[in-house]
Motif scaffolding. Structure first.
Motif, PDB file in Angstrom:
ATOM      1  N   ASN A  25      -5.182   7.035  -0.344  1.00 39.29           N
ATOM      2  CA  ASN A  25      -6.188   8.090  -0.543  1.00 39.29           C
ATOM      3  C   ASN A  25      -7.566   7.736  -0.023  1.00 39.29           C
ATOM      4  OD1 ASN A  25      -4.515  10.069  -1.688  1.00 39.29           O
ATOM      5  ND2 ASN A  25      -4.605   9.042  -3.661  1.00 39.29           N
ATOM      6  N   SER A  26      -7.638   6.783   0.918  1.00 36.95           N
ATOM      7  CA  SER A  26      -8.949   6.445   1.473  1.00 36.95           C
ATOM      8  C   SER A  26      -8.972   6.410   3.001  1.00 36.95           C
ATOM      9  CB  SER A  26      -9.439   5.100   0.925  1.00 36.95           C
ATOM     10  OG  SER A  26      -8.556   4.067   1.299  1.00 36.95           O
ATOM     11  N   LEU A  27      -7.811   6.247   3.629  1.00 34.45           N
ATOM     12  CA  LEU A  27      -7.730   6.263   5.091  1.00 34.45           C
ATOM     13  C   LEU A  27      -6.861   7.445   5.504  1.00 34.45           C
ATOM     14  CD1 LEU A  27      -7.063   2.470   5.813  1.00 34.45           C
ATOM     15  CD2 LEU A  27      -9.218   3.704   6.046  1.00 34.45           C
ATOM     16  N   PHE A  28      -7.392   8.284   6.350  1.00 35.76           N
ATOM     17  CA  PHE A  28      -6.700   9.484   6.787  1.00 35.76           C
ATOM     18  C   PHE A  28      -6.608   9.484   8.309  1.00 35.76           C
ATOM     19  CE2 PHE A  28      -8.768  10.322   2.805  1.00 35.76           C
ATOM     20  CZ  PHE A  28      -7.835  11.027   2.076  1.00 35.76           C
ATOM     21  N   PHE A  29      -5.416   9.693   8.831  1.00 34.89           N
ATOM     22  CA  PHE A  29      -5.199   9.735  10.268  1.00 34.89           C
ATOM     23  C   PHE A  29      -4.417  10.988  10.633  1.00 34.89           C
ATOM     24  CE2 PHE A  29      -5.231   5.262   9.032  1.00 34.89           C
ATOM     25  CZ  PHE A  29      -6.257   4.773   9.846  1.00 34.89           C
ATOM     26  N   GLU A  30      -4.701  11.513  11.827  1.00 37.91           N
ATOM     27  CA  GLU A  30      -3.930  12.632  12.358  1.00 37.91           C
ATOM     28  C   GLU A  30      -3.582  12.287  13.797  1.00 37.91           C
ATOM     29  OE1 GLU A  30      -4.401  17.314  13.440  1.00 37.91           O
ATOM     30  OE2 GLU A  30      -5.328  16.591  11.601  1.00 37.91           O
ATOM     31  N   ILE A  31      -2.319  12.506  14.149  1.00 41.61           N
ATOM     32  CA  ILE A  31      -1.846  12.217  15.495  1.00 41.61           C
ATOM     33  C   ILE A  31      -2.124  13.434  16.381  1.00 41.61           C
ATOM     34  CG2 ILE A  31       0.136  11.536  16.905  1.00 41.61           C
ATOM     35  CD1 ILE A  31      -0.651   9.480  14.735  1.00 41.61           C
ATOM     36  N   HIS A  82       0.833  -1.205   0.000  1.00 37.35           N
ATOM     37  CA  HIS A  82       0.000   0.000   0.000  1.00 37.35           C
ATOM     38  C   HIS A  82       0.863   1.249   0.000  1.00 37.35           C
ATOM     39  CE1 HIS A  82      -2.652  -3.127   1.599  1.00 37.35           C
ATOM     40  NE2 HIS A  82      -3.623  -2.424   1.049  1.00 37.35           N
ATOM     41  N   LYS A  83       0.349   2.291  -0.639  1.00 33.19           N
ATOM     42  CA  LYS A  83       1.025   3.584  -0.636  1.00 33.19           C
ATOM     43  C   LYS A  83       0.604   4.328   0.630  1.00 33.19           C
ATOM     44  CE  LYS A  83       1.651   4.188  -5.556  1.00 33.19           C
ATOM     45  NZ  LYS A  83       1.383   5.016  -6.715  1.00 33.19           N
ATOM     46  N   ILE A  84       1.595   4.622   1.463  1.00 31.07           N
ATOM     47  CA  ILE A  84       1.346   5.316   2.715  1.00 31.07           C
ATOM     48  C   ILE A  84       2.156   6.612   2.703  1.00 31.07           C
ATOM     49  CG2 ILE A  84       1.525   5.205   5.230  1.00 31.07           C
ATOM     50  CD1 ILE A  84       1.381   2.134   4.960  1.00 31.07           C
ATOM     51  N   PHE A  85       1.462   7.710   2.944  1.00 32.52           N
ATOM     52  CA  PHE A  85       2.106   9.020   2.965  1.00 32.52           C
ATOM     53  C   PHE A  85       2.061   9.591   4.373  1.00 32.52           C
ATOM     54  CE2 PHE A  85       0.802   8.339  -1.370  1.00 32.52           C
ATOM     55  CZ  PHE A  85       1.859   8.838  -2.109  1.00 32.52           C
ATOM     56  N   VAL A  86       3.198  10.074   4.835  1.00 28.18           N
ATOM     57  CA  VAL A  86       3.294  10.744   6.129  1.00 28.18           C
ATOM     58  C   VAL A  86       3.660  12.196   5.836  1.00 28.18           C
ATOM     59  CG1 VAL A  86       4.487  10.850   8.339  1.00 28.18           C
ATOM     60  CG2 VAL A  86       3.981   8.619   7.305  1.00 28.18           C
ATOM     61  N   ASN A  87       2.756  13.080   6.175  1.00 25.19           N
ATOM     62  CA  ASN A  87       2.948  14.517   5.902  1.00 25.19           C
ATOM     63  C   ASN A  87       3.283  14.771   4.436  1.00 25.19           C
ATOM     64  OD1 ASN A  87       2.466  15.151   8.626  1.00 25.19           O
ATOM     65  ND2 ASN A  87       4.600  14.748   9.129  1.00 25.19           N
ATOM     66  N   GLY A  88       2.619  14.049   3.547  1.00 27.79           N
ATOM     67  CA  GLY A  88       2.777  14.260   2.115  1.00 27.79           C
ATOM     68  C   GLY A  88       3.924  13.517   1.461  1.00 27.79           C
ATOM     69  N   GLU A  89       4.753  12.823   2.244  1.00 30.06           N
ATOM     70  CA  GLU A  89       5.888  12.091   1.684  1.00 30.06           C
ATOM     71  C   GLU A  89       5.652  10.588   1.774  1.00 30.06           C
ATOM     72  OE1 GLU A  89       9.720  13.267   3.137  1.00 30.06           O
ATOM     73  OE2 GLU A  89       9.167  15.384   3.172  1.00 30.06           O
ATOM     74  N   LEU A  90       5.944   9.878   0.696  1.00 30.46           N
ATOM     75  CA  LEU A  90       5.796   8.430   0.662  1.00 30.46           C
ATOM     76  C   LEU A  90       6.687   7.801   1.733  1.00 30.46           C
ATOM     77  CD1 LEU A  90       4.403   6.108  -0.841  1.00 30.46           C
ATOM     78  CD2 LEU A  90       6.375   6.031  -2.362  1.00 30.46           C
ATOM     79  N   LEU A 122       5.897   8.781  14.496  1.00 27.27           N
ATOM     80  CA  LEU A 122       4.822   9.729  14.219  1.00 27.27           C
ATOM     81  C   LEU A 122       4.563  10.531  15.487  1.00 27.27           C
ATOM     82  CD1 LEU A 122       2.494   7.181  12.418  1.00 27.27           C
ATOM     83  CD2 LEU A 122       4.130   8.753  11.360  1.00 27.27           C
ATOM     84  N   ARG A 123       4.517  11.830  15.330  1.00 27.65           N
ATOM     85  CA  ARG A 123       4.338  12.720  16.477  1.00 27.65           C
ATOM     86  C   ARG A 123       3.076  13.565  16.309  1.00 27.65           C
ATOM     87  NH1 ARG A 123       9.789  11.805  16.049  1.00 27.65           N
ATOM     88  NH2 ARG A 123      10.939  11.679  17.995  1.00 27.65           N
ATOM     89  N   GLU A 124       2.722  14.268  17.371  1.00 26.21           N
ATOM     90  CA  GLU A 124       1.545  15.127  17.359  1.00 26.21           C
ATOM     91  C   GLU A 124       1.560  16.040  16.136  1.00 26.21           C
ATOM     92  OE1 GLU A 124      -0.801  18.216  20.297  1.00 26.21           O
ATOM     93  OE2 GLU A 124       1.296  17.769  20.711  1.00 26.21           O
ATOM     94  N   GLY A 125       0.452  16.092  15.423  1.00 23.80           N
ATOM     95  CA  GLY A 125       0.318  16.941  14.246  1.00 23.80           C
ATOM     96  C   GLY A 125       0.611  16.229  12.940  1.00 23.80           C
ATOM     97  N   ASP A 126       1.261  15.066  12.996  1.00 30.60           N
ATOM     98  CA  ASP A 126       1.550  14.323  11.766  1.00 30.60           C
ATOM     99  C   ASP A 126       0.265  13.819  11.128  1.00 30.60           C
ATOM    100  OD1 ASP A 126       4.275  14.708  11.948  1.00 30.60           O
ATOM    101  OD2 ASP A 126       4.713  12.710  12.736  1.00 30.60           O
ATOM    102  N   GLN A 127       0.245  13.823   9.802  1.00 33.00           N
ATOM    103  CA  GLN A 127      -0.917  13.350   9.048  1.00 33.00           C
ATOM    104  C   GLN A 127      -0.498  12.167   8.190  1.00 33.00           C
ATOM    105  OE1 GLN A 127      -2.234  16.886   7.014  1.00 33.00           O
ATOM    106  NE2 GLN A 127      -3.390  17.571   8.797  1.00 33.00           N
TER     107      GLN A 127
END
Length: 73
Positions: A65-71, A39-47, A55-60
């Motif tokens: 493009n179907s599962l979205f998480f925010e720390i 799966h393609k997983i992006f953390v703060n817009g980067e693959l 992953l820290r507070e504020g990371d997305q």
């Protein structure tokens, strides 16, 4: 199906592998490596392909493009 979920943490960080398990994306830690490879997983817009990515507070995090998480804290 698009899902958005805030993941609340009490520690300084959570790893990508822990997030996937905690958010019920995978059922156990043994599935992390295969899931990330498929799966393609992006953390703060980067693959990202590192299961140990901190992953820290504020990371997305966006998965396929179907599962979205925010720390959050």
């Amino acid at each position: 199906m698009t899902k958005f979920k805030k993941i609340k943490i009490s520690s300084e960080f959570i790893t990508l592998g822990q997030l996937l398990k905690f958010a019920d994306v995978i059922s156990n830690g043994g599935e992390v490596k295969g899931y990330i490879a498929e799966h393609k997983i992006f953390v703060n817009g980067e693959l990202c392909s590192k299961r140990g990515k901190k992953l820290r507070e504020g990371d997305q995090i966006v998965i396929e493009n179907s599962l979205f998480f925010e720390i959050s804290k």
